[in-house]
Write a protein that holds these residues in place. Structure first.
Motif, PDB file in Angstrom:
ATOM      1  N   THR A 108       0.768  -1.292   0.080  1.00  0.00           N
ATOM      2  CA  THR A 108       0.099  -0.017  -0.038  1.00  0.00           C
ATOM      3  C   THR A 108       0.852   1.105   0.002  1.00  0.00           C
ATOM      4  OG1 THR A 108      -1.859  -0.982   1.144  1.00  0.00           O
ATOM      5  CG2 THR A 108      -1.606   1.123   1.393  1.00  0.00           C
ATOM      6  N   PHE A 109       2.201   1.124   0.631  1.00  0.00           N
ATOM      7  CA  PHE A 109       2.768   2.464   0.916  1.00  0.00           C
ATOM      8  C   PHE A 109       4.161   2.496   0.253  1.00  0.00           C
ATOM      9  CE2 PHE A 109      -0.072   1.732   4.550  1.00  0.00           C
ATOM     10  CZ  PHE A 109      -0.888   3.106   4.658  1.00  0.00           C
ATOM     11  N   ASP A 110       4.516   3.676  -0.028  1.00  0.00           N
ATOM     12  CA  ASP A 110       6.278   3.998  -0.524  1.00  0.00           C
ATOM     13  C   ASP A 110       7.075   4.135   0.618  1.00  0.00           C
ATOM     14  OD1 ASP A 110       5.141   4.183  -3.222  1.00  0.00           O
ATOM     15  OD2 ASP A 110       4.276   6.038  -2.790  1.00  0.00           O
ATOM     16  N   ARG A 111       6.655   4.432   1.808  1.00  0.00           N
ATOM     17  CA  ARG A 111       7.498   4.547   2.831  1.00  0.00           C
ATOM     18  C   ARG A 111       6.875   4.412   4.347  1.00  0.00           C
ATOM     19  NH1 ARG A 111      10.180   5.654  -0.905  1.00  0.00           N
ATOM     20  NH2 ARG A 111      11.525   7.420  -1.545  1.00  0.00           N
ATOM     21  N   GLY A 112       7.688   3.949   5.233  1.00  0.00           N
ATOM     22  CA  GLY A 112       7.514   3.704   6.487  1.00  0.00           C
ATOM     23  C   GLY A 112       8.235   4.399   7.483  1.00  0.00           C
ATOM     24  N   LEU A 113       7.516   5.263   8.624  1.00  0.00           N
ATOM     25  CA  LEU A 113       8.170   6.067   9.345  1.00  0.00           C
ATOM     26  C   LEU A 113       7.956   5.353  10.732  1.00  0.00           C
ATOM     27  CD1 LEU A 113       7.256   9.543   7.960  1.00  0.00           C
ATOM     28  CD2 LEU A 113       9.257   8.027   7.328  1.00  0.00           C
ATOM     29  N   ALA A 114       8.886   5.565  11.780  1.00  0.00           N
ATOM     30  CA  ALA A 114       8.417   5.315  13.285  1.00  0.00           C
ATOM     31  C   ALA A 114       9.544   6.353  14.068  1.00  0.00           C
ATOM     32  CB  ALA A 114       8.556   4.035  13.669  1.00  0.00           C
ATOM     33  N   GLY A 115       8.940   7.011  14.764  1.00  0.00           N
ATOM     34  CA  GLY A 115       9.697   7.863  15.694  1.00  0.00           C
ATOM     35  C   GLY A 115       9.773   7.383  17.036  1.00  0.00           C
ATOM     36  N   TRP A 116      10.965   6.977  17.735  1.00  0.00           N
ATOM     37  CA  TRP A 116      11.060   6.631  19.414  1.00  0.00           C
ATOM     38  C   TRP A 116      10.075   5.376  19.410  1.00  0.00           C
ATOM     39  CZ3 TRP A 116      10.676  11.957  17.235  1.00  0.00           C
ATOM     40  CH2 TRP A 116      11.975  12.441  17.336  1.00  0.00           C
ATOM     41  N   VAL A 117      10.084   4.632  18.602  1.00  0.00           N
ATOM     42  CA  VAL A 117       9.159   3.305  18.677  1.00  0.00           C
ATOM     43  C   VAL A 117      10.061   2.173  18.879  1.00  0.00           C
ATOM     44  CG1 VAL A 117       7.145   1.919  17.880  1.00  0.00           C
ATOM     45  CG2 VAL A 117       7.264   4.428  17.704  1.00  0.00           C
ATOM     46  N   VAL A 118      10.512   1.768  17.644  1.00  0.00           N
ATOM     47  CA  VAL A 118      11.268   0.308  17.388  1.00  0.00           C
ATOM     48  C   VAL A 118      11.993   0.051  18.370  1.00  0.00           C
ATOM     49  CG1 VAL A 118      12.447  -1.047  15.669  1.00  0.00           C
ATOM     50  CG2 VAL A 118      10.520   0.653  14.912  1.00  0.00           C
ATOM     51  N   VAL A 119      13.311   0.904  18.870  1.00  0.00           N
ATOM     52  CA  VAL A 119      14.458   0.390  19.623  1.00  0.00           C
ATOM     53  C   VAL A 119      13.596  -0.068  21.134  1.00  0.00           C
ATOM     54  CG1 VAL A 119      14.851   2.626  20.601  1.00  0.00           C
ATOM     55  CG2 VAL A 119      16.779   0.956  19.961  1.00  0.00           C
ATOM     56  N   ASN A 120      12.681   0.534  21.395  1.00  0.00           N
ATOM     57  CA  ASN A 120      12.093   0.103  22.719  1.00  0.00           C
ATOM     58  C   ASN A 120      11.132  -1.000  22.779  1.00  0.00           C
ATOM     59  OD1 ASN A 120      13.338   2.601  24.055  1.00  0.00           O
ATOM     60  ND2 ASN A 120      12.011   3.518  22.600  1.00  0.00           N
ATOM     61  N   LEU A 121      11.010  -1.710  21.560  1.00  0.00           N
ATOM     62  CA  LEU A 121       9.820  -2.851  21.735  1.00  0.00           C
ATOM     63  C   LEU A 121      10.510  -3.931  22.101  1.00  0.00           C
ATOM     64  CD1 LEU A 121       8.327  -1.977  18.290  1.00  0.00           C
ATOM     65  CD2 LEU A 121       7.400  -1.619  20.363  1.00  0.00           C
ATOM     66  N   ARG A 122       9.695  -5.029  22.694  1.00  0.00           N
ATOM     67  CA  ARG A 122      10.384  -6.408  22.913  1.00  0.00           C
ATOM     68  C   ARG A 122      10.609  -7.080  21.672  1.00  0.00           C
ATOM     69  NH1 ARG A 122       5.754  -6.058  25.984  1.00  0.00           N
ATOM     70  NH2 ARG A 122       4.813  -7.564  24.578  1.00  0.00           N
ATOM     71  N   PRO A 123      11.631  -7.937  21.655  1.00  0.00           N
ATOM     72  CA  PRO A 123      12.124  -8.468  20.434  1.00  0.00           C
ATOM     73  C   PRO A 123      10.858  -8.997  19.283  1.00  0.00           C
ATOM     74  CG  PRO A 123      13.812  -9.047  21.908  1.00  0.00           C
ATOM     75  CD  PRO A 123      12.564  -8.558  22.902  1.00  0.00           C
ATOM     76  N   ALA A 124      10.070  -9.920  20.134  1.00  0.00           N
ATOM     77  CA  ALA A 124       9.224 -10.595  19.547  1.00  0.00           C
ATOM     78  C   ALA A 124       8.200  -9.556  18.804  1.00  0.00           C
ATOM     79  CB  ALA A 124       8.263 -11.566  20.307  1.00  0.00           C
ATOM     80  N   VAL A 125       7.915  -8.145  19.541  1.00  0.00           N
ATOM     81  CA  VAL A 125       6.852  -7.385  19.268  1.00  0.00           C
ATOM     82  C   VAL A 125       7.576  -6.500  17.819  1.00  0.00           C
ATOM     83  CG1 VAL A 125       5.771  -5.345  19.653  1.00  0.00           C
ATOM     84  CG2 VAL A 125       5.773  -7.193  21.369  1.00  0.00           C
ATOM     85  N   ARG A 126       8.853  -6.130  18.081  1.00  0.00           N
ATOM     86  CA  ARG A 126       9.675  -5.721  17.031  1.00  0.00           C
ATOM     87  C   ARG A 126       9.504  -6.546  15.784  1.00  0.00           C
ATOM     88  NH1 ARG A 126      14.617  -5.530  19.160  1.00  0.00           N
ATOM     89  NH2 ARG A 126      13.943  -3.954  20.484  1.00  0.00           N
ATOM     90  N   SER A 127       9.585  -7.693  15.879  1.00  0.00           N
ATOM     91  CA  SER A 127       9.613  -8.560  14.716  1.00  0.00           C
ATOM     92  C   SER A 127       8.511  -8.484  13.893  1.00  0.00           C
ATOM     93  CB  SER A 127       9.944  -9.873  15.085  1.00  0.00           C
ATOM     94  OG  SER A 127      10.168 -10.858  13.980  1.00  0.00           O
ATOM     95  N   ALA A 128       7.316  -8.582  14.905  1.00  0.00           N
ATOM     96  CA  ALA A 128       6.019  -8.479  14.209  1.00  0.00           C
ATOM     97  C   ALA A 128       5.801  -6.995  13.521  1.00  0.00           C
ATOM     98  CB  ALA A 128       4.933  -8.824  15.269  1.00  0.00           C
ATOM     99  N   VAL A 129       6.072  -6.041  14.228  1.00  0.00           N
ATOM    100  CA  VAL A 129       5.997  -4.588  13.565  1.00  0.00           C
ATOM    101  C   VAL A 129       6.890  -4.368  12.428  1.00  0.00           C
ATOM    102  CG1 VAL A 129       6.158  -2.483  14.108  1.00  0.00           C
ATOM    103  CG2 VAL A 129       5.353  -3.663  15.865  1.00  0.00           C
ATOM    104  N   LEU A 130       8.014  -4.876  12.452  1.00  0.00           N
ATOM    105  CA  LEU A 130       8.823  -4.683  11.194  1.00  0.00           C
ATOM    106  C   LEU A 130       8.123  -5.440  10.168  1.00  0.00           C
ATOM    107  CD1 LEU A 130      12.159  -4.110  12.640  1.00  0.00           C
ATOM    108  CD2 LEU A 130      10.750  -2.541  11.713  1.00  0.00           C
TER     109      LEU A 130
END
Length: 233
Positions: A108-130
């Protein structure tokens, strides 16, 4: 971002107005927005922001895009984002959604952005989000996920008592485990309207030790460095 003695998660749940005051103090001259948009080439693109929080950056990042969707799982934070973006005419959709289960079709998108989110996620959650962010991005050559995260230098990190080697390792993990490349360190600042506001907001978020330091050495301004990172899909 919830470190020992800090209350970021609690503020997220219970005091979105504190988050909003912090965000209003952050980067008052717009350096982060200018540098991110210079690197990410958002003009006329279809863009997704993950975890928009109170929308402090959403309006600025959305301006000039072809279309911009921002997701936030907290209804209270999203209400503030809608309020913060309401005065501008923007190609913007603000949605209450979990970034690990995005309500969009593939590609759907050309770009994804995240500010002050990804580094703070638990590894399993980070994997799902990315994984979800990659799924909804188109597969053309310049499709990228762009992140803004705290750098390990600057007065704000020193005030918090953050150890540079620990913070550096957190950012390096994004490179070694997820393929992100650090593009630029942006030197900006936190600028509060008064010393009382700085002590109240940072004391709430960062704990009693920071509140005491600001009582002993009151200030309205703290240097704050962030790092811009990207990963191709």
């Amino acid at each position: 971002m919830n470190e020992t003695g800090e209350n970021w998660n609690r503020a997220y749940r219970e005091a979105p107005e504190i988050f909003d005051e912090f965000c209003r103090a952050e980067d008052p001259d717009g350096r982060i927005t200018r540098r991110l948009k210079a690197h990410a080439d958002l003009a006329s693109r279809v863009v997704l922001e993950i975890g928009c929080g109170t929308g402090r950056y959403t309006g600025a990042w959305a301006a000039g895009t072809g279309h911009y969707a921002a997701v936030e799982r907290s209804p209270a934070m999203l209400a503030l984002a809608r309020q913060n973006c309401s005065a501008r005419s923007l190609p913007l959709d603000l949605l209450c959604a979990d970034a690990g289960r995005l309500p969009f079709p593939d590609a759907t998108f050309d770009r994804g952005l995240a500010g002050w989110v990804v580094v703070n996620l638990r590894p399993a959650v980070r994997s799902a989000v990315l994984a979800e962010a990659s799924r909804v991005l188109r597969s053309h050559a310049d499709a990228k996920i762009w992140l803004v995260e705290n750098h390990w230098s600057g007065e704000f990190q020193e005030l918090r008592g953050r150890r540079a080697e620990v913070e550096e390792a957190r950012i390096e993990k994004l490179a070694t485990e997820w393929g992100f490349e650090a593009v630029e360190v942006v030197e900006t600042e936190l600028r509060f309207p008064s010393t009382e506001a700085a002590r109240r907001v940072l004391g709430w978020l960062c704990g009693e030790r920071v509140r005491e330091r600001l009582r002993d050495r009151p200030t309205t301004r703290l240097g704050h460095h962030v790092v811009v990172l990207c990963r191709s899909v």
